[in-house]
Scaffold this active site. Structure first.
Site, PDB file in Angstrom:
ATOM      1  CG  ASP A  71      -6.316  -4.159   4.625  1.00  0.00           C
ATOM      2  OD1 ASP A  71      -5.735  -3.130   4.510  1.00  0.00           O
ATOM      3  OD2 ASP A  71      -6.918  -4.223   5.272  1.00  0.00           O
ATOM      4  CD  GLU A 125      -9.386   3.990   1.111  1.00  0.00           C
ATOM      5  OE1 GLU A 125      -9.851   2.761   1.874  1.00  0.00           O
ATOM      6  OE2 GLU A 125     -10.758   3.343   0.049  1.00  0.00           O
TER       7      GLU A 125
END
Length: 516
Positions: free
Chosen positions: A295, A479
């Site tokens: 996403d 991340e």
């Protein structure tokens, strides 16, 4: 009866998502732009009974001089990002710092917040970091790879037990232990977690978690739809010709996500105004893409540069179905260990049929690469992505296919800092120029499975060098990374780059040790 048995444990609050609990108060806050990140209020801790807070809001909201931000401060405590407690030692190695980070990222049951949207868990667990203050499903597998390298079998066992607990509590593993995630899951990596744990503790582990493996499978394969016609779908199951069954991503709600409420409302309105798409349909596609973990990405768009063209539930993803094959094989072995030959053979046959369907519907001989399949159009999607490397990881590609794929990966995805996720620069975080740790690992291991060791070693060296470079510069493990220009930070998406970071730490340690 066999299986994992969780200790008695009482939840601190009912499992009501914050948008349902707070109603107009929630909507007003999310539309107010008080918080840059919509997830902030979704994770807020009420300072007293929410019913009293809601009543107070309705009494005060129309009074002259009412200050919504002050009201929030008086009635809620905001969550903090997970980073402030760790001071990196840039004079020591990345691996040594990761070893220290595990404790920073670990949450103990007795320290979990009561109230709010968090669902407490009975065992310790590792969170990704930053805004991600809860255990995430597919993240955790890649985190566990590093925990194994660090000798933290205790945390691996605790996390597997937490996921088993969630399956027993809800019938599936939600995206994370938040009430607003209870309508969707994430890529089904539980069988890989159990396999990882069994590699440490023996095959009895497969027997122990058989009930949860079966419940996981039943969740994804729920088949009570009204139609048995080919190219129709019900929830996460898609029916194809000749009785073939495949899976897609889905969400049981068709409303804006609480953690990205304002953004979803805006996109739903845009899709309605431009394409005539009902907002509810757009919300479902958004939520399904969130279940995928990607996403967001042009992978889910009809027009690769247009978020409003998202159509996730029309797509049968190659990676998801490779994961489902692994689950079927795990169930087959677990039943054999229980001397249940009938069920063993049943799941072996399901796995065999799945492999045939993967070859039929995902291999694009014109590109010589595995693609996602649009079952509404009955054709491949246009998006070429690293999801196509999952058949290498699970050893489902033929030898001939693997040679084509190695060349395709080198030509289209390899950059100076590792692998792109897609080749499209859409502005979404799962597109170019970004690279993500889990997909570096999937591709690295897939290449090694087919003895493409030189290419795998090049990928490994590029990725580790990039992670080391950023750590030496900033003291951060991130991340995601910009693999095209290693002097720039990754961008795109709904939030700033997060640091911590569970799956980056895990994949780094596993690749650093050249474990395949």
């Amino acid at each position: 009866m066999y299986g994992f048995i969780a200790p008695a444990f009482t939840y601190g609050s009912p499992h009501v998502s914050p948008e349902d609990l707070y109603g107009s108060l929630f909507r007003d806050i999310q539309h107010s732009h008080i918080f840059e990140d919509s997830k902030t209020f979704a994770d807020a801790i009420p300072l007293e009974d929410p019913v009293l807070i809601i009543e107070r809001y309705h009494q005060e909201q129309d009074r002259p001089g009412f200050d919504l931000q002050a009201f929030i401060s008086q009635n809620f405590r905001m969550p903090a990002h997970i980073k402030s407690t760790f001071e990196a030692d840039k004079s020591s190695s990345t691996s040594e710092n990761i070893g220290r980070l595990w404790e920073v990222l670990t949450r103990q049951p007795e320290n979990q917040e009561r109230g709010g949207s968090l669902i407490p868990l009975p065992f310790p667990y590792v969170v990704p970091g930053g805004r991600f203050r809860e255990i995430y499903y597919w993240d955790s597998y890649f985190t566990m790879l590093g925990l194994k390298e660090s000798g933290r079998t205790d945390l691996i066992e605790s996390m597997v037990n937490n996921f088993a607990y969630l399956i027993d509590s809800f019938g599936y593993i939600p995206t994370a232990n938040r009430t607003y995630y209870l309508t969707r899951s994430q890529p089904p990596f539980f069988s890989l977690m159990v396999r990882l744990y069994s590699d440490i503790a023996g095959n009895e582990i497969l027997k122990r978690y058989l009930p949860q493996l079966q419940k996981e499978y039943d969740y994804w394969m729920q088949n009570d739809g009204p139609s048995h016609e080919p190219f129709t779908a019900h929830r996460r199951l898609v029916k194809l010709p000749n009785g073939a069954l495949m899976n897609r991503y889905w969400d049981d709600k068709a409303t804006p996500r609480p953690e990205s409420y304002r953004e979803d409302v805006e996109l739903g309105n845009e899709a309605r105004d431009r394409f005539g798409t009902a907002p509810e349909a757009t919300f479902r596609h958004i939520r399904a893409a969130a279940e995928s973990g990607w996403d967001f990405s042009s992978r889910w768009f009809a027009d690769e540069n247009d978020f409003a063209s998202i159509h996730t539930t029309d797509i049968i993803p190659v990676d998801l179905n490779c994961l489902m094959h692994h689950l079927e094989k795990a169930l087959a072995e677990a039943y054999l260990l229980h001397n249940n030959t009938k069920m063993h053979l049943q799941y072996e046959e399901k796995a065999r049929l799945r492999v045939a369907a993967i070859q039929t519907y995902f291999w694009d001989s014109s590109r010589n690469f595995f693609m996602d399949y649009d079952f509404k159009k009955q054709d491949f999607t246009k998006a070429v992505t690293l999801a196509g490397t999952f058949p290498l990881y699970f050893k489902l590609a033929t030898k001939s296919q693997s040679h084509y794929m190695r060349g395709y990966i080198r030509l289209n995805f390899m950059r100076s800092g590792g692998l792109l996720t897609t080749t499209i620069k859409s502005g979404q975080q799962w597109d170019a120029p970004n690279g993500w740790a889990p997909l570096q690992w999937i591709t690295y291991k897939g290449l090694r499975n087919y003895n493409f060791h030189r290419t795998a070693d090049e990928l490994c060296a590029e990725w580790l060098t990039l992670v080391d470079k950023e750590f030496k510069h900033s003291g951060k493990l991130l991340e995601k990374y910009n693999v095209s220009d290693t002097n720039l930070i990754a961008g795109g998406g709904e939030y700033e780059v997060q640091e911590g970071f569970g799956w980056t730490n895990g994949v780094y340690l596993r690749m650093k040790n050249h474990k395949s």
